[in-house]
Design a protein around this motif. Sequence first.
Motif, mmCIF file in Angstrom:
data_model
loop_
_atom_site.group_PDB
_atom_site.id
_atom_site.type_symbol
_atom_site.label_atom_id
_atom_site.label_comp_id
_atom_site.label_asym_id
_atom_site.label_seq_id
_atom_site.Cartn_x
_atom_site.Cartn_y
_atom_site.Cartn_z
ATOM 1 N N HIS A 56 0.819 -1.212 0.000
ATOM 2 C CA HIS A 56 0.000 0.000 0.000
ATOM 3 C C HIS A 56 0.854 1.264 0.000
ATOM 4 N N GLY A 57 2.109 1.146 -0.399
ATOM 5 C CA GLY A 57 2.997 2.295 -0.414
ATOM 6 C C GLY A 57 3.628 2.539 0.948
ATOM 7 N N GLN A 58 4.379 3.632 1.035
ATOM 8 C CA GLN A 58 5.092 3.966 2.269
ATOM 9 C C GLN A 58 5.302 5.472 2.324
ATOM 10 N N VAL A 59 5.236 6.012 3.532
ATOM 11 C CA VAL A 59 5.618 7.398 3.781
ATOM 12 C C VAL A 59 6.871 7.370 4.634
ATOM 13 N N LEU A 60 7.881 8.127 4.209
ATOM 14 C CA LEU A 60 9.100 8.318 4.987
ATOM 15 C C LEU A 60 9.175 9.787 5.371
ATOM 16 N N HIS A 61 9.438 10.064 6.631
ATOM 17 C CA HIS A 61 9.653 11.442 7.069
ATOM 18 C C HIS A 61 11.000 11.490 7.767
ATOM 19 N N VAL A 62 11.937 12.241 7.194
ATOM 20 C CA VAL A 62 13.304 12.304 7.729
ATOM 21 C C VAL A 62 13.305 13.197 8.966
ATOM 22 N N MET A 63 13.727 12.620 10.079
ATOM 23 C CA MET A 63 13.748 13.329 11.358
ATOM 24 C C MET A 63 15.076 14.037 11.598
ATOM 25 N N GLU A 64 16.180 13.386 11.200
ATOM 26 C CA GLU A 64 17.496 13.992 11.391
ATOM 27 C C GLU A 64 18.483 13.405 10.404
ATOM 28 N N GLY A 65 19.499 14.183 10.111
ATOM 29 C CA GLY A 65 20.567 13.725 9.232
ATOM 30 C C GLY A 65 20.238 13.888 7.762
ATOM 31 N N GLU A 66 21.029 13.190 6.962
ATOM 32 C CA GLU A 66 20.885 13.224 5.512
ATOM 33 C C GLU A 66 20.941 11.811 4.980
#
Length: 131
Positions: A56-66
């Motif tokens: 069903h897909g995915q959401v990624l949210h970057v919290m810190e770093g690169e």
Amino acid sequence: MRITRQRPGTRQGPAENFTGTVWLDEIAAPGPPSRLHLFNVHFAPGAHTAWHRHPHGQVLHVMEGEGRVQREGGPVEPIRAGDTVWIEPGERHWHGAGPHTFMTHLAVVEAAEDGTTVAWEAHVDPRDLPA
């Protein structure tokens, strides 16, 4: 309403699914009828997932770093703290930290009717990674 005060302990990402050192913290998997799964994923420099897909897909949210993310056939894209990535259902992709930085992201997925959240595939060829 339910408040969860204790979660499973941090676990290391298995070598068959990750390259390098990766740590996984399960934040939410509330159980039926919900199919939501939320993880905090910590990547050491250069660590990344193998190729994989989500039903069903995915959401990624970057919290810190690169870090970086790539979908099959596309360029390797840089991602930084504050960026949010939507990965389409069934889209073959990988993601992880940059070569010289740590990266932590929240990963949100919805389980399929059979309970699966991910279909793991081959490791990313190191020759395909930018320096």
